[in-house]
Design a protein around this motif. Structure first.
Motif, PDB file in Angstrom:
ATOM      1  N   THR A 250       0.818  -1.203   0.000  1.00 47.68           N
ATOM      2  CA  THR A 250       0.000   0.000   0.000  1.00 47.68           C
ATOM      3  C   THR A 250       0.859   1.263   0.000  1.00 47.68           C
ATOM      4  OG1 THR A 250      -0.100   0.174   2.413  1.00 47.68           O
ATOM      5  CG2 THR A 250      -1.744  -1.250   1.327  1.00 47.68           C
ATOM      6  N   PRO A 251       0.256   2.412  -0.336  1.00 45.22           N
ATOM      7  CA  PRO A 251       1.007   3.670  -0.237  1.00 45.22           C
ATOM      8  C   PRO A 251       1.524   3.930   1.170  1.00 45.22           C
ATOM      9  CG  PRO A 251      -1.008   3.982  -1.514  1.00 45.22           C
ATOM     10  CD  PRO A 251      -1.072   2.598  -0.932  1.00 45.22           C
ATOM     11  N   GLU A 325       0.601  12.268   1.925  1.00 50.04           N
ATOM     12  CA  GLU A 325       0.749  10.970   2.557  1.00 50.04           C
ATOM     13  C   GLU A 325      -0.572  10.286   2.835  1.00 50.04           C
ATOM     14  OE1 GLU A 325       3.303  11.046   5.912  1.00 50.04           O
ATOM     15  OE2 GLU A 325       4.516  12.638   5.149  1.00 50.04           O
ATOM     16  N   TYR A 335       4.657   7.735  -7.515  1.00 46.39           N
ATOM     17  CA  TYR A 335       5.462   8.254  -6.424  1.00 46.39           C
ATOM     18  C   TYR A 335       6.893   8.353  -6.966  1.00 46.39           C
ATOM     19  CZ  TYR A 335       1.978   7.760  -2.661  1.00 46.39           C
ATOM     20  OH  TYR A 335       0.884   7.903  -1.840  1.00 46.39           O
ATOM     21  N   VAL A 346       1.156   3.990  -8.122  1.00 54.11           N
ATOM     22  CA  VAL A 346       0.128   3.659  -7.136  1.00 54.11           C
ATOM     23  C   VAL A 346      -1.219   3.749  -7.844  1.00 54.11           C
ATOM     24  CG1 VAL A 346      -0.980   4.374  -4.995  1.00 54.11           C
ATOM     25  CG2 VAL A 346       1.511   4.472  -5.195  1.00 54.11           C
ATOM     26  N   ALA A 375       0.757  -0.537  -4.844  1.00 51.16           N
ATOM     27  CA  ALA A 375       1.846  -0.389  -5.810  1.00 51.16           C
ATOM     28  C   ALA A 375       1.638  -1.412  -6.918  1.00 51.16           C
ATOM     29  CB  ALA A 375       3.189  -0.612  -5.127  1.00 51.16           C
TER      30      ALA A 375
END
Length: 510
Positions: A250-251, A325, A335, A346, A375
């Motif tokens: 995940t981010p 964020e 990113y 993402v 991702a």
């Protein structure tokens, strides 16, 4: 206006000259130098255009009397040379090493003398190395070496004798003032030479990791291991490895482990979407959002999986939002981790096949039609000198671990060696010979027709000693027009952007 003549640079043997630190990345040093145009008015980048990843890369600062040498594979600073003391004010601790001329019109200031170095600066040391002159020359070179720093003097050859005490010899009129100085990692210059480009650097690539608050800075990535099945392992300098699983990471995971991105790039590129449209795509996959469709079955159709190479860079007109964020993203985005050397797409996770052999099958999301952001793609940048996007990212080194291949595939391997290995690895993995051909057919990508990144670097495409062509870019241009074309080649889960010299400029893993 402050200049290098006005600001003394501190000499740290075995470590640094001012802010120039041994082990720093080429990207970091160039970025810092370009941020100080009033001090560093001219930069020349010298490299071997046929083997830019295997031979050293040199930055020459002619107006500052400096030369910086980097190794080719890792692009890290290995040697700092002062070639003209008159253009540099240098200090060691509280002692002045050399005093620069106040202006270019003043008589040149001489370098430090042997007695000054021996008595006031560094003290006693072992005898140095004498290099005899070439045929017809009257003066040789004497190298006086200390741990991490060395000075070169010209010495009248007729006065040289191995039996004579070097202190009295170098104190005589036969020896000149120092003509150059080198800063390196090693106990002496003779010790450093043999491992100049291969010794593991002691200091990190970025000066931010050397500060007092380095715990707030993400650890640097030393190597990226690309495994099959969408598994990317980031090997770090002093922390445990961090694994990215495409479609799962995940981010929040990325920001926790890698820090906030340097920029976020949301601009979508539609220049190649036409290659994924039409009825010939049996799966009806969309080319937007980075979820790559199945290659077309008609071999005459260009390949839609090449779309990923067109969205790997942030541009000034895209107005990227840095350090975002939290909160849902309005669209797919990259990113940009310039300091790590890669970009990560993402996007909503997809249940479609990721094409890399061994990829697990994903179940469709059961969250009311809204997929979680993960991702889905990573672009590993080579930062190859002479390439169009040179110096946007620092170099990212990688190793491709596929099957049980005995010969490793790395970021320094030429594509002509990579291609047959991967063809053999995935032979039989395609649904048809047509699909196999569609992946491995090269597509030309021209980056030189767009707006080029601004640069003040003069590119010298060969060795300093042998350079015959000096391609100085026009105002506002970073490269010459001939450097824009690359070719794209695809394999399941992999996309290679290849320069004309065979170097891989970017590896996309999806």
């Amino acid at each position: 206006m402050a200049t290098a003549r006005d600001s003394p640079a501190s000499v740290f043997p075995g470590r640094a000259l001012g802010f120039l630190t041994l082990g720093a990345s080429l990207h970091h040093v160039l970025t810092r130098l370009k941020s100080l145009p009033e001090m560093y008015t001219a930069l020349e980048l010298i490299y071997d255009s046929s083997q830019p990843l295997h031979q050293p890369v040199i930055i020459r600062l002619p107006e500052n009397g400096l030369r910086l040498r980097f190794d080719g594979p890792d692009q890290r600073l290995r040697l700092i040379e002062v070639l003209d003391f008159s253009k540099n004010a240098l200090v060691y601790k509280t002692q002045e090493i050399a005093k620069a001329s106040k202006s270019p019109s003043d008589p040149p200031a001489s370098g430090p003398g042997f007695r000054h170095i021996y008595n006031r600066l560094f003290g006693p040391t072992y005898p140095g190395e004498y290099i005899p002159p070439a045929a017809g020359e009257t003066h040789g070179i004497y190298v006086l070496s200390y741990p991490g720093v060395a000075f070169s003097f010209t010495l009248l050859h007729s006065a040289w004798s191995e039996k004579r005490d070097f202190v009295s010899l170098m104190s005589s009129s036969a020896a000149s003032f120092a003509v150059s100085m080198a800063i390196f990692q090693g106990s002496s210059w003779s010790d450093a030479q043999s491992q100049l480009y291969t010794r593991q650097p002691q200091y990190p690539r970025s000066s931010a990791l050397m500060g007092k608050n380095k715990e707030s800075v993400a650890d640097e990535v030393e190597l990226v291991k690309v495994h099959e099945g969408g598994h990317i392992e980031l090997m770090r300098r002093s922390s445990n490895p961090f694994s990215i699983i495409l479609g799962e990471t995940t981010p929040q995971d990325l920001i926790t482990e890698l820090g906030p991105p340097d920029a976020i790039y949301r601009k979508s590129d539609s220049r190649i979407l036409i290659h994924g449209e039409g009825e010939k795509n049996p799966h009806g996959a969309s080319n937007g959002g980075g979820n790559l469709p199945t290659p077309p079955t008609d071999p005459s159709d260009p390949d839609p999986h090449f779309e990923s190479a067109l969205t790997d860079e942030s541009e000034e007109d895209s107005a990227p939002t840095a350090h975002q964020e939290s909160g849902p993203l309005s669209s797919d985005c990259f990113y940009n981790y310039f300091s790590h050397g890669f970009d990560i797409l993402v996007a909503p996770s997809s249940s479609s096949d990721r094409r890399s052999p061994g990829s697990p099958t994903r179940e469709p999301s059961a969250t009311g039609g809204t997929s979680e952001l993960t991702a889905t793609k990573i672009l590993l940048h080579g930062n190859v000198p002479g390439s169009y996007p040179f110096n946007r990212h620092r170099r990212c080194r990688w190793v491709l671990e596929v099957g049980s291949s005995q010969a490793s595939i790395t970021s320094e391997t030429a594509y002509e060696e990579i291609s047959p290995k991967l063809k053999e690895r995935w032979r039989g993995s395609y649904s048809s010979p047509t699909e196999e051909a569609s992946f491995q057919r090269g597509m030309v990508l021209n980056r030189g027709w767009g707006e080029t990144p601004g640069s003040s670097i003069e590119l010298l495409g060969s060795w300093e000693e042998n350079s015959t062509a000096r391609n100085k870019p026009s105002a506002g241009s970073g490269m010459t027009n001939s450097l824009g074309n690359t070719e794209l080649y695809g394999f399941p889960g992999l996309l290679f952007e290849v320069l004309k010299n065979g170097s891989v400029n970017c590896l996309t893993v999806y």
